[in-house]
Write a protein that holds these residues in place. Structure first.
Motif, PDB file in Angstrom:
ATOM      1  N   ARG A 146      50.082 -54.396  80.124  1.00  0.00           N
ATOM      2  CA  ARG A 146      50.332 -55.391  81.180  1.00  0.00           C
ATOM      3  C   ARG A 146      51.819 -55.513  81.429  1.00  0.00           C
ATOM      4  O   ARG A 146      52.273 -55.656  82.571  1.00  0.00           O
ATOM      5  N   ALA A 185      53.039 -52.555  83.373  1.00  0.00           N
ATOM      6  CA  ALA A 185      52.619 -52.682  84.778  1.00  0.00           C
ATOM      7  C   ALA A 185      53.529 -53.672  85.507  1.00  0.00           C
ATOM      8  O   ALA A 185      53.980 -53.414  86.624  1.00  0.00           O
ATOM      9  N   ALA A 206      46.360 -45.648  87.092  1.00  0.00           N
ATOM     10  CA  ALA A 206      46.284 -47.084  87.387  1.00  0.00           C
ATOM     11  C   ALA A 206      46.526 -47.336  88.870  1.00  0.00           C
ATOM     12  O   ALA A 206      45.844 -48.149  89.495  1.00  0.00           O
ATOM     13  N   THR A 207      47.487 -46.606  89.435  1.00  0.00           N
ATOM     14  CA  THR A 207      47.775 -46.780  90.858  1.00  0.00           C
ATOM     15  C   THR A 207      46.555 -46.375  91.681  1.00  0.00           C
ATOM     16  O   THR A 207      46.175 -47.045  92.635  1.00  0.00           O
ATOM     17  N   GLN A 242      43.752 -48.978  91.227  1.00  0.00           N
ATOM     18  CA  GLN A 242      44.104 -50.202  91.962  1.00  0.00           C
ATOM     19  C   GLN A 242      43.652 -50.100  93.427  1.00  0.00           C
ATOM     20  O   GLN A 242      43.178 -51.071  94.017  1.00  0.00           O
ATOM     21  N   LEU A 260      39.795 -51.039  94.037  1.00  0.00           N
ATOM     22  CA  LEU A 260      39.246 -52.295  93.511  1.00  0.00           C
ATOM     23  C   LEU A 260      38.408 -53.054  94.534  1.00  0.00           C
ATOM     24  O   LEU A 260      37.524 -53.829  94.157  1.00  0.00           O
ATOM     25  N   ARG A 304      46.414 -51.803  82.137  1.00  0.00           N
ATOM     26  CA  ARG A 304      47.515 -51.582  83.071  1.00  0.00           C
ATOM     27  C   ARG A 304      47.111 -52.015  84.485  1.00  0.00           C
ATOM     28  O   ARG A 304      47.894 -52.651  85.185  1.00  0.00           O
ATOM     29  N   VAL A 305      45.895 -51.683  84.888  1.00  0.00           N
ATOM     30  CA  VAL A 305      45.443 -52.098  86.223  1.00  0.00           C
ATOM     31  C   VAL A 305      45.381 -53.632  86.290  1.00  0.00           C
ATOM     32  O   VAL A 305      45.832 -54.248  87.260  1.00  0.00           O
ATOM     33  N   LEU A 351      48.717 -54.831  86.853  1.00  0.00           N
ATOM     34  CA  LEU A 351      49.207 -54.578  88.221  1.00  0.00           C
ATOM     35  C   LEU A 351      48.717 -55.659  89.185  1.00  0.00           C
ATOM     36  O   LEU A 351      49.446 -56.075  90.080  1.00  0.00           O
ATOM     37  N   VAL A 352      47.462 -56.091  89.005  1.00  0.00           N
ATOM     38  CA  VAL A 352      46.926 -57.089  89.940  1.00  0.00           C
ATOM     39  C   VAL A 352      46.933 -58.488  89.317  1.00  0.00           C
ATOM     40  O   VAL A 352      46.424 -59.429  89.907  1.00  0.00           O
TER      41      VAL A 352
END
Ligand code: FAD
Lengths: 245, 295
Positions: A130, A133, B60-61, B64, B67, B87-88, B91-92
């Protein structure tokens, strides 16, 4: 070159733990606390890198209660240069911790953040990813070897099938697995000597709330006790009777 | 309410199918590498046109971008899924719950904490909710036809480059999906002995080999065989633990096995507390004897 190592104060991983009377958390009466073993590996790794390259400075940071000073002192004794305690008694989840660490990293501007892959109390395995990211940095989780290569980092990491090697540009976030190194033993005098190293306390840097809240903690139902068998023949008969073979 | 199941490959889609079918809504599946997708009843199948999973930043990009309006994004618990989904979720900036073993009520998730010593029920704020799930806690899937299938191009490169990849041992079934697991601990002593006694018995039973951290750390077994809090979580029909003391961390990874057999010279070893069948015996005698009994 700056390396940031976040560390968490966790209940002794070898302690027998129980739920508290209210069933809302872990009963912490009379149990010892330690530096999260994966974070200790991260501190050790940072110190080993510094031993190879004295230009590295190591900052350790903990987001947690005042008592986490104890774990930061231990990290300083292993060889970190300075410690910061972002002091709070708030209940945090991986998301809130990642927000605090990201704010701190934006201030410190480290080249590398090395941290444990998971904390042995909540076993969440999220904070590093996290954080990466949020900072927009690459990540290498579950590292078992780390090497600087100019502006890049080479990381060997454990995978579900075996291992792989990644090359990633700095700055980056790396999370440590068990086999990265074996942390050195620090005797009490070492910890006392590290008292002269700087440790700063400061309030939270963000107002990020946890998105995951624990509403109940309970003991799992114990597994039914089984039987003793006295020989391989008896075992095989028992397994055949159960249809297990 | 809608679910996107993210799977590494066909076997992983199959492993997550029971959870997806019991989730209580239609679901789509995003399979991250190319290959046939099993009939699990997905409304839509998205299949990514790549042979190997790209590193987490690139993946992850891409994820994303997929989604949509799903309220839940789930994958089977594994190193790849924790690496990617967290990680995703970052990101959000959405909630994530790892290692879910049950959904006791809508919006509540049950998961083990402190190496499985305790179970926590958690609630989340925000959407979508990211989950990694342990299939053993959910119903077995039925075979059901999938709806439409579409192919997605491979993700654009991220900044991370994979320079080398090693997957050891072919032949044996996947540890997390095997019906039988034979595991060995520290006393196995060296890799050749481990392979002969643990691997040999695993082969006789059509199962997988597993190991403790002590065995992996001392080079007796390779790291992907580690069972436990920080290794693989297994729940086979039969788990045979030979020369394993039964640390909390090891038991966290195997105590949901249907039948547990423990072989240990120390009658007081903790592993016997969770064993269905306990045999106090030297493993160097017991394992060859079991192998011959199977001939
Ligand atoms: C943060 C953290 C994470 C961890 N994660 C994991 C994990 O994921 N998985 C894991 O397994 N461990 C994990 N551990 C390590 C765990 O605490 C134990 O150290 C480890 O499981 C012990 O492995 P073992 O049973 O092989 O060895 P030991 O504890 O040394 O036990 C060996 C056993 O073999 C028996 N024995 C000896 N000789 C014979 C013989 N000839 N025949 C039969 N029996 C014999 C002994 O009586 C003993 O009970 C973790 C530890 C920490 C701190």
């Amino acid at each position: 070159m700056k390396v940031l190592v976040p560390v968490k104060r966790v209940i002794d991983p070898y302690a027998k733990v129980k739920a508290n009377a209210e069933g809302t958390g872990i009963d912490t009466t009379g149990v010892k606390f330690e530096i999260n073993p994966f974070d200790e590996i991260a501190v050790e790794e940072a110190v080993r890198q510094k031993e190879k390259n004295p230009a590295i400075t190591i900052t350790v940071v903990s987001v947690g209660p005042e008592a986490a000073e104890e774990q930061l002192r231990k990290a300083l004794a292993i060889g970190a240069d300075e410690a910061v305690l972002i002091q709070t008694d708030d209940e945090l989840d991986s998301r809130a911790v990642a927000h605090e660490l990201a704010a701190f990293a934006q201030e410190l501007q480290p080249n590398l953040i090395l941290m444990g892959k998971q904390a042995t109390d909540n076993d969440a395995n999220q904070a590093g990813q996290r954080l990466a990211a949020k900072l927009g940095w690459p990540q290498a989780t579950f590292a078992c070897a780390v090497e600087f290569a100019g502006d890049n980092l080479t990381v060997r990491r454990e995978t579900d099938e075996g291992e792989e090697t990644l090359s990633l540009p700095l700055p980056a976030v790396v999370t440590t697995d068990l086999r990265l190194n074996e942390p050195r033993y620090i005797a009490l005098p070492g910890i006392i000597k590290a008292r002269s190293k700087p440790l700063t306390k400061r309030p939270r840097l963000t107002d990020a709330k946890p998105l995951v809240r624990t509403v109940k903690v309970e003991q799992p139902a114990p597994r039914q006790a089984g039987v003793r068998v006295n020989s391989v023949a008896e075992l095989m008969t028992a397994l055949r009777d159960r249809g297990a073979l | 309410m809608s679910l996107l199941l993210i799977a590494l490959n066909a076997a992983d889609a199959q492993a997550g199918a029971g959870f997806a079918q019991s989730f209580g809504s239609e679901f789509d599946v995003l399979v991250l590498t190319k290959g046939d997708v099993p009939a699990i009843g997905a409304r839509q199948v998205f299949s990514v046109d790549q042979a190997d999973l790209a590193p987490a930043d690139a993946m992850a990009t891409m994820v994303q971008g997929q989604l949509g309006n799903y309220t839940t994004i789930a994958a089977v618990s594994a190193m790849w899924s924790k690496d990617l989904l967290a990680r995703v979720a970052g990101l959000v900036d959405a909630p994530m719950v790892t290692d879910v073993i049950a959904i006791p009520a809508p919006g509540q998730y049950l998961r083990p904490i402190v190496a499985g010593s305790l179970l926590a029920t958690v609630e989340v704020d925000g959407a979508p909710v990211f989950l990694t799930i342990r299939p053993a806690g959910f119903a077995k899937p039925e075979e059901r036809a999938n709806g439409s299938t579409s192919s997605l191009g491979a993700p654009s490169n991220g900044v991370t480059v994979r320079t080398n990849k090693s997957a050891s041992q072919g032949g044996r079934p996947d540890l997390t999906q095997a019906k039988v697991v034979v595991s060995g601990g520290r006393p196995l002593g060296d890799a050749a002995t481990f392979e002969r006694l643990i691997g040999g018995l695993a082969d006789k039973l059509g199962g997988a080999a597993g190991a403790t951290r002590a065995a992996v750390d001392s080079g007796i077994a390779s790291n992907e065989l580690q069972v436990g809090q920080t290794g693989k979580i297994v729940a086979p029909d039969l788990y045979i633990a030979a020369g394993i003391s039964g640390s909390t961390q090891h038991m966290a990874g195997m105590k949901d096995s249907k039948i547990i057999v423990a072989i240990n010279t120390d009658g007081d070893a903790a592993i016997f507390q969770i064993a269905d069948y306990g045999l106090v015996m030297d493993l160097f005698e017991a394992l060859p004897a079991i192998q011959s009994a199977l001939d």
